[in-house]
Design a protein around this motif. Structure first.
Motif, PDB file in Angstrom:
ATOM      1  N   MET A  35      -1.125 -15.108 -12.649  1.00  0.00           N
ATOM      2  CA  MET A  35      -2.237 -15.603 -12.102  1.00  0.00           C
ATOM      3  C   MET A  35      -1.951 -16.582 -10.994  1.00  0.00           C
ATOM      4  N   PHE A  36      -1.066 -17.271 -10.837  1.00  0.00           N
ATOM      5  CA  PHE A  36      -0.874 -18.161  -9.753  1.00  0.00           C
ATOM      6  C   PHE A  36      -0.621 -17.282  -8.247  1.00  0.00           C
ATOM      7  N   TYR A  37       0.242 -16.129  -8.637  1.00  0.00           N
ATOM      8  CA  TYR A  37       0.487 -15.596  -7.111  1.00  0.00           C
ATOM      9  C   TYR A  37      -0.560 -14.700  -7.052  1.00  0.00           C
ATOM     10  N   LYS A  38      -1.610 -14.211  -7.667  1.00  0.00           N
ATOM     11  CA  LYS A  38      -2.819 -13.685  -7.444  1.00  0.00           C
ATOM     12  C   LYS A  38      -3.590 -14.384  -6.499  1.00  0.00           C
ATOM     13  N   GLN A  39      -3.520 -15.668  -6.468  1.00  0.00           N
ATOM     14  CA  GLN A  39      -4.260 -16.489  -5.626  1.00  0.00           C
ATOM     15  C   GLN A  39      -3.992 -16.335  -3.993  1.00  0.00           C
ATOM     16  N   ILE A  40      -2.747 -15.660  -3.958  1.00  0.00           N
ATOM     17  CA  ILE A  40      -2.314 -15.728  -2.446  1.00  0.00           C
ATOM     18  C   ILE A  40      -1.789 -14.235  -2.411  1.00  0.00           C
ATOM     19  N   ALA A  41      -2.666 -13.423  -2.970  1.00  0.00           N
ATOM     20  CA  ALA A  41      -2.374 -11.833  -2.648  1.00  0.00           C
ATOM     21  C   ALA A  41      -2.386 -11.381  -1.219  1.00  0.00           C
ATOM     22  N   GLN A  42      -2.816 -11.963  -0.419  1.00  0.00           N
ATOM     23  CA  GLN A  42      -2.978 -11.584   0.783  1.00  0.00           C
ATOM     24  C   GLN A  42      -1.929 -11.801   1.439  1.00  0.00           C
ATOM     25  N   VAL A  43      -0.858 -12.523   1.122  1.00  0.00           N
ATOM     26  CA  VAL A  43       0.099 -12.980   1.918  1.00  0.00           C
ATOM     27  C   VAL A  43       1.503 -12.297   1.697  1.00  0.00           C
ATOM     28  N   SER A  44       2.054 -12.026   2.585  1.00  0.00           N
ATOM     29  CA  SER A  44       3.325 -10.970   2.519  1.00  0.00           C
ATOM     30  C   SER A  44       4.198 -11.467   1.286  1.00  0.00           C
ATOM     31  N   PRO A  45       4.795 -10.488   0.669  1.00  0.00           N
ATOM     32  CA  PRO A  45       5.758 -10.932  -0.421  1.00  0.00           C
ATOM     33  C   PRO A  45       6.935 -11.612   0.218  1.00  0.00           C
ATOM     34  N   PHE A  46       7.469 -11.211   1.301  1.00  0.00           N
ATOM     35  CA  PHE A  46       8.647 -11.946   1.889  1.00  0.00           C
ATOM     36  C   PHE A  46       8.500 -13.332   2.467  1.00  0.00           C
ATOM     37  N   GLU A  47       7.082 -13.593   2.793  1.00  0.00           N
ATOM     38  CA  GLU A  47       6.846 -14.990   3.375  1.00  0.00           C
ATOM     39  C   GLU A  47       6.576 -15.908   1.877  1.00  0.00           C
ATOM     40  N   ILE A  48       5.981 -15.292   0.981  1.00  0.00           N
ATOM     41  CA  ILE A  48       5.983 -15.894  -0.583  1.00  0.00           C
ATOM     42  C   ILE A  48       7.195 -16.430  -0.926  1.00  0.00           C
ATOM     43  N   LEU A  49       8.180 -15.357  -0.741  1.00  0.00           N
ATOM     44  CA  LEU A  49       9.789 -15.580  -1.241  1.00  0.00           C
ATOM     45  C   LEU A  49      10.315 -16.884  -0.414  1.00  0.00           C
ATOM     46  N   ALA A  50      10.069 -16.611   0.847  1.00  0.00           N
ATOM     47  CA  ALA A  50      10.618 -17.718   1.838  1.00  0.00           C
ATOM     48  C   ALA A  50       9.968 -19.228   1.388  1.00  0.00           C
ATOM     49  N   HIS A  51       8.757 -19.075   1.162  1.00  0.00           N
ATOM     50  CA  HIS A  51       8.340 -20.659   0.773  1.00  0.00           C
ATOM     51  C   HIS A  51       8.698 -21.009  -0.591  1.00  0.00           C
ATOM     52  N   ARG A  52       8.742 -20.062  -1.409  1.00  0.00           N
ATOM     53  CA  ARG A  52       9.394 -20.630  -2.728  1.00  0.00           C
ATOM     54  C   ARG A  52      10.823 -20.890  -2.710  1.00  0.00           C
ATOM     55  N   ALA A  53      11.568 -20.307  -1.806  1.00  0.00           N
ATOM     56  CA  ALA A  53      12.911 -20.929  -1.599  1.00  0.00           C
ATOM     57  C   ALA A  53      13.051 -22.022  -1.070  1.00  0.00           C
ATOM     58  N   LEU A  54      12.325 -22.006   0.176  1.00  0.00           N
ATOM     59  CA  LEU A  54      12.380 -23.474   1.069  1.00  0.00           C
ATOM     60  C   LEU A  54      11.906 -24.795   0.214  1.00  0.00           C
ATOM     61  N   TRP A  55      10.525 -24.369  -0.490  1.00  0.00           N
ATOM     62  CA  TRP A  55      10.084 -25.868  -1.276  1.00  0.00           C
ATOM     63  C   TRP A  55      10.867 -25.981  -2.506  1.00  0.00           C
ATOM     64  N   SER A  56      11.121 -25.131  -3.204  1.00  0.00           N
ATOM     65  CA  SER A  56      12.338 -25.278  -4.275  1.00  0.00           C
ATOM     66  C   SER A  56      13.459 -26.011  -3.808  1.00  0.00           C
TER      67      SER A  56
END
Length: 313
Positions: A35-56
């Protein structure tokens, strides 16, 4: 009675209870993450991965400094074996995240839930092959039923459920690597995100220079969820790693049911993903295997507890 339990056994039980609670909470958060990632479904999976790694990476580094674990962290960086293992586990979990995000935001939540229904049995198989854990006839039957479910899915729908298989296999091996590496969860996750983050930053720079970044451009709501992806990544993984180091692979496998049960319910009842006969038969075979596996594990744990109690003076 508590007075009949030795201090060592009491501490072992406490560690096991804490580990089970931590792993269970981590799994529940993973189940809700669709449900969390559905909120940003319009964003590229690679960009989400990049942000996951960076903010983590930023979050784990800050925690390490706050609790003054930098000496332990430097010790991990100087340990060649630990670094090799963490580099490998970082690459595995990074690829797992990418496939998971893409699947969720492409309407394949049911396939992700299928993956995590298979995963407990895959964890048992990894435990048997690599950790030499004992496997019972009931567990063999459960694994065989899961395999039959995958084969039926492939034949009935005419496609190999690669999303489910990749997520299940990659996460089982990730769990195995974390089980064999005796370092704190925080330091381990920080190193893993250090492995992924440079690729992520490079991708974000490239994407921004080509006018395709969703960060800032899509507004504060998207920015908030991209930043919080670090929290949504770090907290469950820390809980999982803490638990994995304190409980058996079999117990870990049982607790993993929380992930697919939660995501399956969300897929069917909230996002109304189609559930055809092919999927129903596949899930039915795997659920039957899991029921056999669960009963067998519960029964054997009860027998073991009785034997331990009978040997006490």
């Amino acid at each position: 009675m508590m007075s009949d339990i030795s201090p060592t056994e009491l501490e072992f039980r406490r560690q096991g209870a804490r580990g089970a609670l931590a792993a269970g909470t981590g799994y529940l958060l993973w189940g809700l993450s669709v449900m969390f990632y559905k909120q940003i479904a319009q964003v590229s999976p690679f960009e989400i991965l990049a942000h996951r790694a960076l903010w983590s990476l930023l979050l784990t580094s800050a925690v390490i400094l706050i609790i003054r674990h930098h000496t332990h962290f430097l010790g991990v960086l100087r340990n060649p074996r630990a670094m090799r293992t963490l580099c490998l586990s970082g690459l595995i979990i990074g690829s797992n995240w990418t496939v998971f995000i893409w699947a969720v935001n492409s309407g394949h939540i049911l396939e992700t839930s299928l993956a995590y229904f298979i995963n407990p049995l895959m964890s048992v198989l990894v435990g048997v092959v690599f950790l030499k854990e004992h496997i019972t006839n009931a567990q063999r039957a459960a694994i065989a039923l899961a395999a039959a479910g995958v084969v039926y899915f492939t034949i009935a729908l005419g496609v190999v459920p690669w999303i489910s298989l990749y997520l299940a296999v990659s996460f089982a091996f990730y769990g195995y690597l974390k089980k064999t590496l005796r370092i704190d969860a925080l330091e381990g996750l920080c190193v893993e995100t250090m492995v992924i983050a440079p690729f992520g930053v490079g991708y974000l720079i490239w994407q921004s220079s080509h006018g395709g970044s969703a960060f800032v451009a899509d507004g504060w709501y998207t920015d908030l969820f991209l930043v919080l992806s670090g929290v949504m990544t770090t907290v469950p993984l820390l809980l999982f790693t803490y638990g994995a180091q304190r409980i058996r692979m079999t117990t870990l496998g049982l607790l993993q049911y929380l992930v697919p049960t939660t995501s399956f319910s969300i897929a069917v009842w909230i996002y109304h993903e189609p559930l055809g006969m092919g999927q129903l038969v596949t899930f039915g075979l795997i659920w039957t295997g899991l029921a056999i596996f669960t009963f067998d594990s519960w029964y054997r744990e009860r027998v073991r507890a009785r034997l331990v109690a009978s040997t006490r003076p």
